[in-house]
Design an enzyme around this catalytic site. Structure first.
Site, PDB file in Angstrom:
ATOM      1  N   HIS A 157       0.824  -1.203   0.000  1.00  0.00           N
ATOM      2  CA  HIS A 157       0.000   0.000   0.000  1.00  0.00           C
ATOM      3  C   HIS A 157       0.868   1.267   0.000  1.00  0.00           C
ATOM      4  O   HIS A 157       0.738   2.126  -0.876  1.00  0.00           O
ATOM      5  CB  HIS A 157      -0.922  -0.027   1.229  1.00  0.00           C
ATOM      6  CG  HIS A 157      -1.780   1.187   1.375  1.00  0.00           C
ATOM      7  ND1 HIS A 157      -3.116   1.189   1.076  1.00  0.00           N
ATOM      8  CD2 HIS A 157      -1.496   2.448   1.784  1.00  0.00           C
ATOM      9  CE1 HIS A 157      -3.619   2.392   1.289  1.00  0.00           C
ATOM     10  NE2 HIS A 157      -2.646   3.178   1.723  1.00  0.00           N
ATOM     11  N   GLU A 158       1.756   1.355   0.976  1.00  0.00           N
ATOM     12  CA  GLU A 158       2.575   2.575   1.088  1.00  0.00           C
ATOM     13  C   GLU A 158       3.509   2.714  -0.117  1.00  0.00           C
ATOM     14  O   GLU A 158       3.800   3.819  -0.564  1.00  0.00           O
ATOM     15  CB  GLU A 158       3.376   2.584   2.397  1.00  0.00           C
ATOM     16  CG  GLU A 158       2.529   2.539   3.668  1.00  0.00           C
ATOM     17  CD  GLU A 158       1.416   3.588   3.716  1.00  0.00           C
ATOM     18  OE1 GLU A 158       1.555   4.646   3.074  1.00  0.00           O
ATOM     19  OE2 GLU A 158       0.389   3.319   4.379  1.00  0.00           O
ATOM     20  N   HIS A 169       1.710   4.516  -2.823  1.00  0.00           N
ATOM     21  CA  HIS A 169       1.764   5.979  -2.650  1.00  0.00           C
ATOM     22  C   HIS A 169       3.108   6.518  -3.148  1.00  0.00           C
ATOM     23  O   HIS A 169       3.176   7.549  -3.810  1.00  0.00           O
ATOM     24  CB  HIS A 169       1.629   6.344  -1.173  1.00  0.00           C
ATOM     25  CG  HIS A 169       0.233   6.319  -0.651  1.00  0.00           C
ATOM     26  ND1 HIS A 169      -0.797   6.998  -1.251  1.00  0.00           N
ATOM     27  CD2 HIS A 169      -0.305   5.715   0.448  1.00  0.00           C
ATOM     28  CE1 HIS A 169      -1.912   6.812  -0.549  1.00  0.00           C
ATOM     29  NE2 HIS A 169      -1.637   6.029   0.483  1.00  0.00           N
ATOM     30  N   HIS A 182       3.330   6.834  -6.820  1.00  0.00           N
ATOM     31  CA  HIS A 182       2.547   7.982  -7.277  1.00  0.00           C
ATOM     32  C   HIS A 182       3.371   9.268  -7.127  1.00  0.00           C
ATOM     33  O   HIS A 182       3.402  10.119  -8.009  1.00  0.00           O
ATOM     34  CB  HIS A 182       1.269   8.067  -6.433  1.00  0.00           C
ATOM     35  CG  HIS A 182       0.170   8.881  -7.050  1.00  0.00           C
ATOM     36  ND1 HIS A 182      -0.997   9.151  -6.389  1.00  0.00           N
ATOM     37  CD2 HIS A 182       0.056   9.484  -8.244  1.00  0.00           C
ATOM     38  CE1 HIS A 182      -1.790   9.870  -7.161  1.00  0.00           C
ATOM     39  NE2 HIS A 182      -1.169  10.093  -8.290  1.00  0.00           N
TER      40      HIS A 182
HETATM   41 ZN    ZN Z   1      -2.866   5.249   2.037  1.00  0.00          ZN
END
Ligand code: ZN
Length: 691
Positions: free
Chosen positions: A472-473, A476, A479
């Site tokens: 998940h991280e 980010h 991105h």
């Molecule tokens: Zn998040």
């Protein structure tokens, strides 16, 4: 060199020199940059006539960028290596910084300047990124009260400054309350049921404190295993009570680090801030910068999910009750029993525990596998950078190169829980991308987790939940890093609507459930064997265990947050609990005990940026599930689809509306069905898929 030139926070090096940064560097660096900023702003405000990008927007972008480059290591260290001195320095600086931001965004001359760019003949010749950056600036000036009369402007300014102090105070109270409580155990019988990794961790903590036996704290790596596995209900109760009453008027530390007044003042001031700007409430103010168009749309979205998820949650709970009655002769379940018996039921149904999977996921293997996934999907090469200057020996720096061998950016990886480090997991911006002529400043990210640290000299091993958090991280970070936007105000996650920003991160989580990925990220600590197919099958089946209860809990948080900022209740001591009670009456299937004060440590909405925005997690989950369904259709490791996502979303940053980017990738507007299917709420669809 003068003292100011030697200040490591003002260094123009590509990466911050963490080993040289001291709390005493903080204030002089900030003062220096703020005075420089003041001079620039004065000059810009005095210049007359029509403005264009280079005369106004560029110098202001540069200013902002210089400030955030100095400030980001400070606020990062405040989060991951908090000392009394740093906290003091941080808190001295914070009001100055907030004041600067408010002054800047309330500056009428600058606002007029931006408006003249937006309305000027040149606007059409600017790039999409520049146009969006100007439009955002005009919007943000308005949201900062630039159009208010002098008296209201003054009031707005002091409200904003006070709010920033309060949110910092809230976070500190939670951190202090979390660290202020410890459970010391010397009788090994009380540890019954706990996994060995938790015992070892508790023993390490005891040693650190100079004590015999075991010490348990309220940090997640201790708390979660105790509430899930400890056979001793009294121990579970004790830790549940301590955790859910942190920073409140209840529990063992009642009145210490109490956030009651902080919350009350935050809510009052947020409401005032919103109404000063002409909004009816803070929820409306929050939506002014989000993908959701109005408060009704958010409520309809959440209530629609409640309608779909609640019957599933009720049947989850019934199943649990029947199971404990039949197999454990327990007739009544308290809040501190639910995770414990749920885990027992999960083991009963799927013969699997989180802890059982741990030896298969040693950290180095997981990272290598994750980087291979990134290579398959986006053509990236990720390598550890040896000898980087970091803030803790546990931290590493990694570089990301693309398929053409071009350096796209770097990220720091800080994986483990330790004292003076804020709980949870997050990605933060260290350096943003920008271009000056031919020179490109590549982005740098902070990836922070709080995994169980390596214990007993062995490398750290992750549970599958922790693997998922890491993916998940990392999403980010991609991105932030893979953006090709040349203006930092709309590069990476900057300028991306808050309720769309979880799209890349939640999307990445899907890959840790793919059999091909499992083969890449697993390798048994002792035997080297990858996770056996039968075990993985069971883990996959267990994935949506209690899906209804899980979703209802998220909906409870989201609706509580949203209604708290939407519905105006007369100011009185119990108003937060009253709204919580109303939401629970409508939504919850599990009703916690009356001493529970979960709002008092709900840092997302009182200490972070999620106020009237917690719904964003579910909102962007709709986007991420629907996006992943395209990968499913084309092949989950299909490079073409990966590159489509890279180009349509990751590289675009905040240059266009999130909805437009999504449509460009998916070929249509998002649909809620993929979320219902993946999360196990639509059980019919899952049965069809499994068949
Ligand atoms: Zn998040």
């Amino acid at each position: 060199m003068t003292a100011i030139e030697k200040n490591p926070l003002l260094s123009t090096g590509r990466l911050p020199a963490f080993s040289e940064i001291r709390p005493e560097h903080t204030e002089p660096a900030l003062d220096y940059l703020l005075s420089e900023a003041r001079t620039t702003v004065e000059v810009l405000s005095e210049s007359k006539g029509e403005h264009h990008w280079d005369s106004l927007a560029k110098p202001l972008e540069d200013l902002d960028e210089r400030l955030s480059r100095a400030w980001s290591p400070i606020s990062h260290l405040h989060a991951v290596a908090d000392t009394t001195q740093l906290r003091e320095a941080y808190n001295t600086c914070l009001p100055k910084l907030s004041e600067h931001i408010v002054e800047l965004t309330q500056n009428e001359r600058l606002f007029e300047g931006y408006t003249s760019i937006a309305n000027g003949a040149q606007f059409g010749t600017l790039s999409q990124a520049q146009q969006k950056s100007v439009q955002n600036a005009v919007r943000d000036f308005k949201l900062a009260g630039v159009e208010l009369d002098a008296a209201r402007k003054r009031r707005f300014k002091s409200v904003a400054a006070r709010l920033s102090e309060l949110s910092s105070k809230f976070t500190e109270n939670v951190l202090d309350a979390t660290q202020g409580w410890k459970k010391h155990i010397t009788n090994p019988e009380e540890l019954s049921g706990l996994p060995s990794s938790t015992r070892e961790l508790a023993r390490d903590i005891a040693k650190r404190e100079g004590l015999d036996g075991w010490v348990f704290t309220l940090e997640a790596p201790c708390y979660v295993p105790v509430i899930t596995y400890a056979d001793d209900a009294a121990l579970r109760y004790e830790m549940y009570e301590a955790s859910t009453t942190r920073s409140s008027d209840q529990g063992p530390d009642a009145g210490h680090w109490d956030n009651s007044d902080v919350i009350d003042e935050i809510l009052t001031l947020r409401h005032e801030k919103a109404t000063l700007l002409g909004f009816n409430n803070f929820a409306e103010f929050s939506l002014a910068t989000k993908m959701a168009r109005n408060t009704d749309e958010v409520l309809t979205f959440l209530n629609n999910l409640v309608r779909r998820a609640k019957p599933v949650a009720e049947s989850d709970l019934d199943e649990l009750k029947q199971y404990v009655a039949e197999f454990h002769a327990v007739e009544h379940l308290d809040a501190w029993d639910i995770p414990y018996y749920s885990e027992k039921l999960r083991e009963h149904c799927y013969q699997i525990t989180q802890e059982e999977l741990r030896p298969y996921f040693p950290i180095d293997r997981v990272l290598d596998g994750l980087f291979v996934v990134a290579n398959h999907l986006f053509g990236l090469t990720i390598k550890r950078v040896p000898g980087a200057d970091v803030w803790n020996p546990q931290v590493d720096l990694y570089s990301i190169h693309d398929a053409d061998g071009e350096l796209r950016g770097e990220f720091y990886l800080d994986l483990y829980a330790r004292p003076h480090k804020r709980g949870g997991a997050w990605m933060g911006e260290c350096v943003a991308r920008k271009r000056d002529g031919d020179e490109v400043q590549t982005p740098v990210a902070f990836v922070v987790c709080n995994f169980t640290p390596p214990v007993g000299g062995k490398p750290a091993q992750l549970t599958h939940d922790e693997v998922s958090t890491l993916f998940h991280e990392f999403g980010h970070a991609l991105h932030h890093i893979l953006t090709l936007v040349d203006y930092s105000s709309v590069a990476g996650i900057n300028g991306v609507a808050w309720d769309a920003v979880e799209l890349p991160s939640q999307l990445m989580e899907n890959w840790c459930w793919e059999p091909q990925t499992i083969a890449l990220i697993s390798s048994h600590q002792e035997t080297g064997e990858t996770l056996p197919a039968a075990l993985f099958e069971r883990a996959l089946k267990a994935r949506n265990f209690q899906a209804g209860m899980k979703m209802i809990r998220q909906l409870e948080f989201a609706l509580f947050d949203f209604r708290l900022h939407l519905e105006e209740l007369p100011r009185h001591d119990g108003r937060v609990q009253e709204i919580l009670a109303r939401v629970r009456r409508d939504v919850a299937v599990v009703h916690p005990p009356s001493f529970n004060r979960f709002a008092h440590s709900f840092s997302h909405i009182f200490g972070g940026g999620y106020a009237a925005g917690y719904y964003s997690y579910l909102w962007s989950e709709v986007l991420s599930c629907d996006a992943f369904s395209l990968f499913e259709e084309t092949g989950v490791f299909e490079r073409k689809t990966g590159l489509n996502f890279l180009r349509s979303v990751l590289e675009q940053g905040g240059t266009r509306d999130a909805m437009d980017l999504f449509i460009e990738f998916r070929g249509r507007e998002p649909s809620i069905e993929a979320l219902l299917r993946y999360s196990g709420i639509n059980r019919e669809a899952n049965r069809e898929r499994d068949a």
